[in-house]
Design a protein around this motif. Structure first.
Motif, mmCIF file in Angstrom:
data_model
loop_
_atom_site.group_PDB
_atom_site.id
_atom_site.type_symbol
_atom_site.label_atom_id
_atom_site.label_comp_id
_atom_site.label_asym_id
_atom_site.label_seq_id
_atom_site.Cartn_x
_atom_site.Cartn_y
_atom_site.Cartn_z
ATOM 1 N N GLU A 129 120.869 37.895 113.734
ATOM 2 C CA GLU A 129 120.980 36.435 113.869
ATOM 3 C C GLU A 129 121.847 36.084 115.093
ATOM 4 O OE1 GLU A 129 122.681 35.087 110.229
ATOM 5 O OE2 GLU A 129 121.453 33.284 110.165
ATOM 6 N N ILE A 130 122.979 36.773 115.221
ATOM 7 C CA ILE A 130 123.877 36.506 116.357
ATOM 8 C C ILE A 130 123.161 36.844 117.668
ATOM 9 C CG2 ILE A 130 126.040 37.211 117.471
ATOM 10 C CD1 ILE A 130 127.176 37.672 114.582
ATOM 11 N N GLU A 131 122.408 37.948 117.683
ATOM 12 C CA GLU A 131 121.685 38.330 118.906
ATOM 13 C C GLU A 131 120.594 37.325 119.249
ATOM 14 O OE1 GLU A 131 120.589 42.396 118.226
ATOM 15 O OE2 GLU A 131 122.592 43.132 118.746
ATOM 16 N N ALA A 132 120.003 36.706 118.228
ATOM 17 C CA ALA A 132 118.955 35.704 118.483
ATOM 18 C C ALA A 132 119.551 34.406 119.035
ATOM 19 C CB ALA A 132 118.179 35.424 117.194
ATOM 20 N N VAL A 133 120.717 34.022 118.538
ATOM 21 C CA VAL A 133 121.327 32.744 118.964
ATOM 22 C C VAL A 133 122.144 32.920 120.246
ATOM 23 C CG1 VAL A 133 122.907 30.881 118.272
ATOM 24 C CG2 VAL A 133 121.367 31.885 116.571
ATOM 25 N N GLN A 134 122.809 34.082 120.404
ATOM 26 C CA GLN A 134 123.682 34.342 121.553
ATOM 27 C C GLN A 134 124.711 33.230 121.771
ATOM 28 O OE1 GLN A 134 121.483 35.461 125.097
ATOM 29 N NE2 GLN A 134 120.047 36.624 123.901
ATOM 30 N N PRO A 135 125.578 32.994 120.784
ATOM 31 C CA PRO A 135 126.549 31.916 120.938
ATOM 32 C C PRO A 135 127.641 32.254 121.952
ATOM 33 C CG PRO A 135 127.043 33.188 118.974
ATOM 34 C CD PRO A 135 125.757 33.758 119.533
ATOM 35 N N THR A 136 128.267 31.211 122.472
ATOM 36 C CA THR A 136 129.433 31.401 123.350
ATOM 37 C C THR A 136 130.683 31.634 122.506
ATOM 38 O OG1 THR A 136 128.440 29.916 124.981
ATOM 39 C CG2 THR A 136 130.804 30.279 125.182
ATOM 40 N N GLU A 162 143.424 32.770 117.104
ATOM 41 C CA GLU A 162 143.483 33.589 118.324
ATOM 42 C C GLU A 162 142.070 33.769 118.894
ATOM 43 O OE1 GLU A 162 145.393 37.376 117.644
ATOM 44 O OE2 GLU A 162 147.125 36.432 116.696
ATOM 45 N N ILE A 163 141.977 33.880 120.203
ATOM 46 C CA ILE A 163 140.668 34.099 120.844
ATOM 47 C C ILE A 163 140.485 35.600 121.037
ATOM 48 C CG2 ILE A 163 139.221 33.561 122.841
ATOM 49 C CD1 ILE A 163 141.036 31.045 123.217
ATOM 50 N N LEU A 164 139.457 36.157 120.385
ATOM 51 C CA LEU A 164 139.298 37.605 120.311
ATOM 52 C C LEU A 164 137.889 38.036 120.716
ATOM 53 C CD1 LEU A 164 141.007 37.730 116.824
ATOM 54 C CD2 LEU A 164 142.035 38.607 118.917
ATOM 55 N N LYS A 165 137.687 39.362 120.780
ATOM 56 C CA LYS A 165 136.348 39.938 120.974
ATOM 57 C C LYS A 165 136.013 40.752 119.731
ATOM 58 C CE LYS A 165 134.290 40.655 124.551
ATOM 59 N NZ LYS A 165 133.058 40.034 125.072
ATOM 60 N N SER A 166 134.725 40.887 119.455
ATOM 61 C CA SER A 166 134.310 41.619 118.263
ATOM 62 C C SER A 166 133.647 42.945 118.635
ATOM 63 C CB SER A 166 133.298 40.777 117.477
ATOM 64 O OG SER A 166 132.587 41.591 116.572
ATOM 65 N N PRO A 167 134.083 44.041 118.004
ATOM 66 C CA PRO A 167 133.399 45.323 118.262
ATOM 67 C C PRO A 167 131.977 45.329 117.705
ATOM 68 C CG PRO A 167 135.078 45.557 116.528
ATOM 69 C CD PRO A 167 135.201 44.162 117.061
ATOM 70 N N LEU A 168 131.707 44.485 116.723
ATOM 71 C CA LEU A 168 130.367 44.436 116.106
ATOM 72 C C LEU A 168 129.360 43.753 117.028
ATOM 73 C CD1 LEU A 168 128.809 44.929 113.346
ATOM 74 C CD2 LEU A 168 129.291 42.530 112.846
ATOM 75 N N PRO A 170 129.740 42.798 120.728
ATOM 76 C CA PRO A 170 130.550 42.718 121.951
ATOM 77 C C PRO A 170 130.023 41.732 122.993
ATOM 78 C CG PRO A 170 129.374 44.827 121.789
ATOM 79 C CD PRO A 170 129.181 44.133 120.484
ATOM 80 N N LYS A 171 128.736 41.329 122.854
ATOM 81 C CA LYS A 171 128.200 40.396 123.864
ATOM 82 C C LYS A 171 128.677 38.962 123.630
ATOM 83 C CE LYS A 171 123.994 42.904 124.961
ATOM 84 N NZ LYS A 171 122.583 42.981 124.621
ATOM 85 N N VAL A 172 129.234 38.685 122.449
ATOM 86 C CA VAL A 172 129.746 37.323 122.200
ATOM 87 C C VAL A 172 131.087 37.203 122.931
ATOM 88 C CG1 VAL A 172 130.524 35.689 120.454
ATOM 89 C CG2 VAL A 172 128.604 37.214 119.955
ATOM 90 N N PRO A 173 131.205 36.230 123.865
ATOM 91 C CA PRO A 173 132.419 36.190 124.687
ATOM 92 C C PRO A 173 133.704 35.864 123.919
ATOM 93 C CG PRO A 173 130.670 34.798 125.625
ATOM 94 C CD PRO A 173 130.194 35.240 124.269
ATOM 95 N N HIS A 174 133.601 35.006 122.881
ATOM 96 C CA HIS A 174 134.816 34.542 122.208
ATOM 97 C C HIS A 174 134.594 34.508 120.693
ATOM 98 C CE1 HIS A 174 135.812 32.983 126.215
ATOM 99 N NE2 HIS A 174 134.618 32.407 126.209
ATOM 100 N N VAL A 175 135.560 35.051 119.965
ATOM 101 C CA VAL A 175 135.528 34.985 118.499
ATOM 102 C C VAL A 175 136.862 34.409 118.019
ATOM 103 C CG1 VAL A 175 135.264 36.274 116.350
ATOM 104 C CG2 VAL A 175 134.030 37.024 118.389
ATOM 105 N N VAL A 176 136.773 33.421 117.133
ATOM 106 C CA VAL A 176 137.974 32.782 116.570
ATOM 107 C C VAL A 176 137.821 32.799 115.053
ATOM 108 C CG1 VAL A 176 139.319 30.639 116.437
ATOM 109 C CG2 VAL A 176 138.176 31.253 118.585
#
Ligand code: SF4
Length: 220
Positions: A129-136, A162-168, A170-176
């Motif tokens: 789902e995340i790969e299909a949407v490719q959110p910022t 905090e603004i983070l990156k996800s190992p699951l 990695p193409k998502v630029p920002h995770v909060v």
């Protein structure tokens, strides 16, 4: 030898668009939760949404409606999003686990937290789902979503906002990460609830600010 963990990968379609995924998830038997749930509840929203929000699992209302975040927690989320300057229509909302896990108690169905094996089993749906949407920006609502996306060591109580990156993903630029709105609904003291709502809005503003900055950079 430890038993091999099975996930739901074998139920995913070859071509993974939101439409094909939404259809295919209705046939998933990747873990036992589907046996008692009414239906699978896939995410919904704009396929090009720059903001994606991920909760734990559908609740009682969502299980019956077949749509995510339509119950009391969803209404509170809408209120918090509006206060943070975000409209729900511009976001994509989903859950880590796509079926409702509950324990019957009389006529009521009491939410049960999905276990590690069920979360593991359902993760391919979320990743697709995340790969299909490719959110910022990806916003994790609550510790189940945060730990599924950011790792088991993540603590939403101390690392929220905090603004983070996800190992699951990695193409998502920002995770909060922030609290799940349903935890506010379980807070009996009105003053504490108001305080927690303000903190939820503040965390969502972090996501709104990233989106604002990204839009400015795109226009330059
Ligand atoms: Fe499949 Fe996830 Fe439902 Fe389990 S909860 S049956 S893995 S869709």
């Amino acid at each position: 030898m430890a038993p091999r963990k099975e996930d739901a990968s074998r139920f995913l379609p070859v071509t993974r668009t939101l439409a094909t995924l939404t259809e295919a998830v209705t046939h998933c038997k990747g873990c036992p939760i589907h046996e008692t749930a009414t239906q699978a509840v896939f995410g919904e929203g704009d396929v090009r949404a720059r903001l994606m929000m991920v909760g734990e699992q559908p609740g009682d209302h969502e299980d019956l409606a077949g749509r995510p975040f339509v119950g009391p927690a969803g209404k509170l989320l809408d209120q918090a999003l509006t206060a943070a300057g975000i409209t729900r229509e511009t976001a994509y909302v989903t859950n880590v686990v796509k079926h409702f896990k509950f324990e019957p108690r009389g006529k009521r169905r009491i939410h049960q937290k999905p276990n590690a094996a069920e979360i593991f089993a359902c993760t391919p749906w979320l990743v697709a789902e995340i790969e299909a949407v490719q959110p910022t920006v990806l916003v994790c609502l609550g510790s189940t979503a945060a730990q599924a996306i950011l790792g088991k060591a993540f603590r939403v109580t101390t690392q929220r906002g905090e603004i983070l990156k996800s190992p699951l993903v990695p193409k998502v630029p920002h995770v909060v990460a922030t609290m799940h709105p349903s935890s506010l609904l379980r807070t009996p003291d009105p003053q504490t609830r108001e305080l927690e709502l303000a903190r939820l809005i503040a965390d969502l503003r972090v996501a709104a600010e990233i989106l604002g900055s990204a839009a400015t950079l795109t226009l330059q």
